[in-house]
Design an enzyme around this catalytic site. Sequence first.
Site, PDB file in Angstrom:
ATOM      1  N   SER A 598       0.841  -1.194   0.000  1.00  0.00           N
ATOM      2  CA  SER A 598       0.000   0.000   0.000  1.00  0.00           C
ATOM      3  C   SER A 598       0.873   1.240   0.000  1.00  0.00           C
ATOM      4  O   SER A 598       2.018   1.208   0.472  1.00  0.00           O
ATOM      5  CB  SER A 598      -0.899   0.014   1.250  1.00  0.00           C
ATOM      6  OG  SER A 598      -1.588   1.241   1.379  1.00  0.00           O
ATOM      7  N   TYR A 611      -2.741  -1.130  10.091  1.00  0.00           N
ATOM      8  CA  TYR A 611      -2.714  -1.330   8.641  1.00  0.00           C
ATOM      9  C   TYR A 611      -1.418  -0.793   8.047  1.00  0.00           C
ATOM     10  O   TYR A 611      -0.739  -1.486   7.268  1.00  0.00           O
ATOM     11  CB  TYR A 611      -3.916  -0.633   8.009  1.00  0.00           C
ATOM     12  CG  TYR A 611      -4.005  -0.779   6.512  1.00  0.00           C
ATOM     13  CD1 TYR A 611      -4.501  -1.935   5.933  1.00  0.00           C
ATOM     14  CD2 TYR A 611      -3.578   0.251   5.667  1.00  0.00           C
ATOM     15  CE1 TYR A 611      -4.579  -2.081   4.557  1.00  0.00           C
ATOM     16  CE2 TYR A 611      -3.648   0.121   4.291  1.00  0.00           C
ATOM     17  CZ  TYR A 611      -4.148  -1.048   3.738  1.00  0.00           C
ATOM     18  OH  TYR A 611      -4.219  -1.182   2.374  1.00  0.00           O
TER      19      TYR A 611
END
Length: 730
Positions: A598, A611
């Site tokens: 990401s 995350y």
Amino acid sequence: MPDFKHVNYSWDEEHAAKLDAVERLVYRSNLLGGDQRVTNTGGGNTSSKLTEADPLTGEEVEVLWVKGSGGDLRTAKRENFSSLYQEKLIALQGVYAARAETGLKSPAEDEMVGMYTHTTFNLNPRASSIDTPLHSFLPGKHVDHMHPNAIIAIAASKRCEALTQEIFGGEMAYVPWMRPGFELGLAMQEIAKLHPGVQAIMMGQHGFISWDDDDQVCYRKTLEWIEKAAAYIEDKYQAKGGDATVFGGSKYQTLPETERHAILSAVLPWLRGQVSQQKRFIGTVQDDEKILRFVNSQDAPRLSELGTSCPDHFLRTKIKPLYVDWNPQAEDLASLKAKLATGLEQYRADYADYYHSCKHHNSPAMRDPNPTVVLIPGLGMIAWGKDKSESRVTAEFYNCAVEVMRGAEAIDEYISLPQQEAFDIEYWLLEEAKLQRMPAEKELARQVVVVIGAGSGIGKETAHRLVKDGAHLVCVDLNAEAAQATASEISQRYGVGIGVAGTGVSNCGPATSFAANITDRASIRAMLDQVALAYGGFDHICVTAGIFVPSDTTGHIPDEKWALTFAINVTGSYLVGDEAGKTWRDQGLRGNLVLTTSANAAVAKKGSLAYDTSKAAANHLVRELAMELSPLVRVNGVAPATVVQGSAMFPRDRVIGSLAKYGIPYQDDEATESLVSKLAQFYADRTLTKNPITPADQAEAYFLLVTERLSKTTGQVITVDGGLHEAFLR
């Protein structure tokens, strides 16, 4: 309605009466092709001689409509049939006679195929079959040329001619083996002239052909010939002891299903690597009762060495299969691999000897010498092809060959086609020209890609993107129904492929699906083993599964949520790579592993602590796995920025929460699509390109990384974030 036991009579006169003459031919063809006891996939052809108006003169002329080259009777439509002036076809006999006088019949045969285009009626673009003369030169208005197992069993018997007389009592004539084409058509024409009462001909080691002036009668008689042959064979078969003594009785016993599948899943990727030395193959496993009855039998070594008889069969199955004399009750997996390795080496040497001893000065270069059919006692049959459809058809054709051998051995003695005749079919220049005319294979043809997380979002889009370029897709998700939905969409769009259905453990098409939990090593291993059973192995894996657990309003994230985030986003990808690495090394074929990281891996953001740190770890996991799996497997990553549209990670409540967090106006009753669009545009406005990022944008990156376009790139992470400058490396 006639009473048939061994074939299906399906003619519906009420339906047929509504069709025009060509549509009736298509209807008849579909009925015949739809019963595999009548003809095999792609095999046989049908025709009708019809009166039509010449498009230039308006005069009535006789036109031969005949199944064109490369068609399949079961699925044929009007456009799959050639239309030719019958008078002009007959006139070609004089041309052939003049050219064949030189004694070079084979060149003359090949030249005649090119002449068929000069007889085309109404500019029909469909290429004519090499069997066209058979249909043109016989007297019947309607002609059926079929390849039924029961008839071929007689055709492949040592006493074929005598058996034809014994079974059919002079109602069916006999012609010895001739390669399909003009000479065979002329021979049949002569037989019909000498025996005007005959309306069928047994074709030695090939099949049979029958005709009538009424299309429904022609259909019925075709079935009657097959029914009579099958009934005769079954009577003789039972008289010899039936299933108890078939193929000389059992030599080996079938392993239990669980053990059988465990051995197959372990050996298949290795075997796929062995047979894919020139080009990759896709496998089909068959382990049903009938094929196991053959491979376990006393006679399997002898009969398999003889090879197949019908040309349609060995064009798919090669001149013979590889039979491995492995004792499933006394030998282990290591022994099986050793015997397979020895058998493959000998098979390639035998194939090279076959080629060099039979080739002509102008023969095409030797093709791949690896077997397309492998027979293993206790386990079953493994068939190989360029794609799943072809491997299923290869399996179907060897099933036909086994049934032919069963019938021939019941009534007489099975014989195969002489090697030179087989070679002249396999390496026929016309067959080679057909192969050369085939379109180039797609970029991901012959490759199997496992997409983990394929049930939704980026994974679903990636699966759809990869299949467009020829990949076989294994759709994997924790949610089995979601994975199945994606696989079903692909199969419906790209077809399940032709071939026999229900072939043992690998009854799938261009896509299949499995459920798996990537935090559980055993679940991953079980899934990869199922992939091996479905396709023979795999080439690439894309891991798109992930989870986002936001911090609560105090900025805290519970320990169990932290652990779950790392288990899915980091450990899961490691487990996939580690388990897949075992298979990749065993298979020995180069592959790709693509992980999902990401943009957040490089940008700290409030509220996404677990995350962001998990994705930072995933970034480094890409580099570590690239080291571990080199040089065989390239490992890269795709780093999206926030993908809102089409993402399972953005349900309505999370979208609303994000809109509220960023102070973006919205209405509580506003449509979800509108809310998603607002949030997506908000994220897009923070990038340099100002366009919302979609799953399709990410899918393009996965496609790029599993192809050879970046073949020297590994250990890298490609960002697809719209130009998020905060994520620039520094």
